[in-house]
Each structure stands twice: as C-alpha cells, then as structure tokens.
Design a protein around this motif. Sequence first.
Motif, PDB file in Angstrom:
ATOM      1  N   TYR A   1      -9.488 -63.424 -99.585  1.00  0.00           N
ATOM      2  CA  TYR A   1      -8.703 -62.822 -98.503  1.00  0.00           C
ATOM      3  C   TYR A   1      -7.345 -63.502 -98.346  1.00  0.00           C
ATOM      4  O   TYR A   1      -6.341 -62.852 -98.027  1.00  0.00           O
ATOM      5  CB  TYR A   1      -9.486 -62.868 -97.197  1.00  0.00           C
ATOM      6  CG  TYR A   1     -10.501 -61.755 -97.067  1.00  0.00           C
ATOM      7  CD1 TYR A   1     -10.096 -60.458 -96.794  1.00  0.00           C
ATOM      8  CD2 TYR A   1     -11.855 -61.999 -97.223  1.00  0.00           C
ATOM      9  CE1 TYR A   1     -11.015 -59.421 -96.677  1.00  0.00           C
ATOM     10  CE2 TYR A   1     -12.797 -60.971 -97.115  1.00  0.00           C
ATOM     11  CZ  TYR A   1     -12.366 -59.689 -96.841  1.00  0.00           C
ATOM     12  OH  TYR A   1     -13.281 -58.674 -96.728  1.00  0.00           O
ATOM     13  N   GLN A   2      -7.300 -64.809 -98.569  1.00  0.00           N
ATOM     14  CA  GLN A   2      -6.028 -65.520 -98.464  1.00  0.00           C
ATOM     15  C   GLN A   2      -5.058 -65.054 -99.546  1.00  0.00           C
ATOM     16  O   GLN A   2      -3.851 -64.922 -99.309  1.00  0.00           O
ATOM     17  CB  GLN A   2      -6.253 -67.023 -98.588  1.00  0.00           C
ATOM     18  CG  GLN A   2      -4.976 -67.841 -98.439  1.00  0.00           C
ATOM     19  CD  GLN A   2      -5.241 -69.335 -98.515  1.00  0.00           C
ATOM     20  OE1 GLN A   2      -6.266 -69.777 -99.024  1.00  0.00           O
ATOM     21  NE2 GLN A   2      -4.316 -70.122 -97.997  1.00  0.00           N
TER      22      GLN A   2
ATOM     23  N   GLY B   1      -5.826 -54.632-100.637  1.00  0.00           N
ATOM     24  CA  GLY B   1      -4.714 -55.388-101.206  1.00  0.00           C
ATOM     25  C   GLY B   1      -5.007 -55.828-102.624  1.00  0.00           C
ATOM     26  O   GLY B   1      -4.135 -55.773-103.502  1.00  0.00           O
TER      27      GLY B   1
ATOM     28  N   PHE C   1      -5.187 -62.064-101.339  1.00  0.00           N
ATOM     29  CA  PHE C   1      -4.911 -60.631-101.450  1.00  0.00           C
ATOM     30  C   PHE C   1      -4.935 -59.887-100.115  1.00  0.00           C
ATOM     31  O   PHE C   1      -4.576 -58.712-100.070  1.00  0.00           O
ATOM     32  CB  PHE C   1      -5.910 -59.985-102.416  1.00  0.00           C
ATOM     33  CG  PHE C   1      -5.888 -60.594-103.789  1.00  0.00           C
ATOM     34  CD1 PHE C   1      -4.903 -60.256-104.701  1.00  0.00           C
ATOM     35  CD2 PHE C   1      -6.845 -61.528-104.163  1.00  0.00           C
ATOM     36  CE1 PHE C   1      -4.884 -60.823-105.967  1.00  0.00           C
ATOM     37  CE2 PHE C   1      -6.837 -62.101-105.426  1.00  0.00           C
ATOM     38  CZ  PHE C   1      -5.848 -61.754-106.335  1.00  0.00           C
ATOM     39  N   GLY C   2      -5.367 -60.553 -99.058  1.00  0.00           N
ATOM     40  CA  GLY C   2      -5.350 -59.949 -97.736  1.00  0.00           C
ATOM     41  C   GLY C   2      -6.556 -59.097 -97.416  1.00  0.00           C
ATOM     42  O   GLY C   2      -7.080 -59.142 -96.306  1.00  0.00           O
ATOM     43  N   SER C   3      -7.003 -58.304 -98.368  1.00  0.00           N
ATOM     44  CA  SER C   3      -8.116 -57.388 -98.140  1.00  0.00           C
ATOM     45  C   SER C   3      -8.575 -56.840 -99.484  1.00  0.00           C
ATOM     46  O   SER C   3      -7.926 -57.046-100.517  1.00  0.00           O
ATOM     47  CB  SER C   3      -7.679 -56.233 -97.237  1.00  0.00           C
ATOM     48  OG  SER C   3      -6.664 -55.463 -97.877  1.00  0.00           O
TER      49      SER C   3
END
Length: 208
Positions: A45-46, A53, A48-50
């Motif tokens: 998550y850090q 993403g 690519f965000g999601s």
Amino acid sequence: MPRAPEYNRQHVLEAAMSVFWRDGYEATSIYKLIEATEINRGSLYQAFGSKAGLFHEVMDHYVSHFEVPLNGYLEIADPIIAIRSLFYALLLVDNDEYRSRGCLLFNTVSELSHTEPEMAQAAAARLSILEDLFEKRLVEAREKGLMPDNNPASVCVAYLMALAGGLRLQSKMGASRETLRSMIKIGLESILPNSSQNVVELNFRPLH
C-alpha cells in the motif's frame, strides 16, 4: 531519513502482472498479490496506494514491453507485410500457456466494462499504441496503392483492433496456432486483398 524499500519494484510488477493476467482484476485479491510479490501489505500500500494503483502500474509495465517491438513494425518497408507480421508475432507465439492468457488489456476491457468502467477505459486508452500503429501503416498502404479506399481508415483500424481482440479471445479458448494462422489470413484479406504471405520476423520476446 526514510528507510529504503527492501524489494525490487520491477519484480513486484512482474509478479503482480502474472496474477492479474491469469485471474483477472476482480478475482485478484490483496492476499494473492502479497503472496505473489513477497512483500507485506503495508509495503504494497505504501508503494502503490491501492490495488487499483498497482494495477495501473502493471498495465503501464505491460505496455512498455511492447513499445520497442511495435516500433520495429513501423520500420518495415511494406506496410501490409508489417501488419501481417505483427499479427503473426503477437498471436502465433509458440507457447500454449502464453497464448491461453489472451491480452491483459483486452481482457480488462472485457471484464470491467460494466463493473469498473473507469478501469476499463484506462485499459482501452493503453491500447492506443496498437491503434496508432495500424493507422499509420494503413495510411501508407493506401498512399502506395496497396489497398482499396472504399472504407474509411477509421473503420479499417477499428476492424483490425476487433480482429486482434477476437483472436486473443480465441487463443484463450484454446484455438491452435494453425487455426489462428488461418483466421489471420482470412481476416486480413477481407480488407487487404493485395496482401502477400510474406512475414518479417522481428525479435519479439513474449512476457512471462
């Protein structure tokens, strides 16, 4: 000072692409991505965000693999041979597992058009690299008198895109290379009646 990531971003994209390509976007869970990429949830998550993403970057990574070989088909002198050679290179790869996946972008458009239309549109936009190549070569073919001008170029481009997408679907359904070769011949001759059987083989390496 922030701590440097302890993973290789390219490796993560390759591993995630394999899962998305095999299972589709909706069936690919975060758990599957963590398992395949071998990084933890927080790092994923850090970075690519999601999930969305990550998938956008995966699609860019997929397209980047084709940019150099596609440019090679712009340099082949005969535009008809270039188009035929491109279809052969993309669709007649001697690897059953690769052909059975279809195309990540065409797959995404088909899968998400109703459930995730913005993602489907993003995949369709990335297919423009192929549309642009078809358009340039078809314009050349007409200028050289190698094909009739009874249909608008835009219609011919749309036809070639539909042919490519349909053949990719047939690949997923298990069509043999021989069947695909025959379908390419019939499909191209319907708008390129002066096309020859010649093919130029470029150094095209399938994605894993």
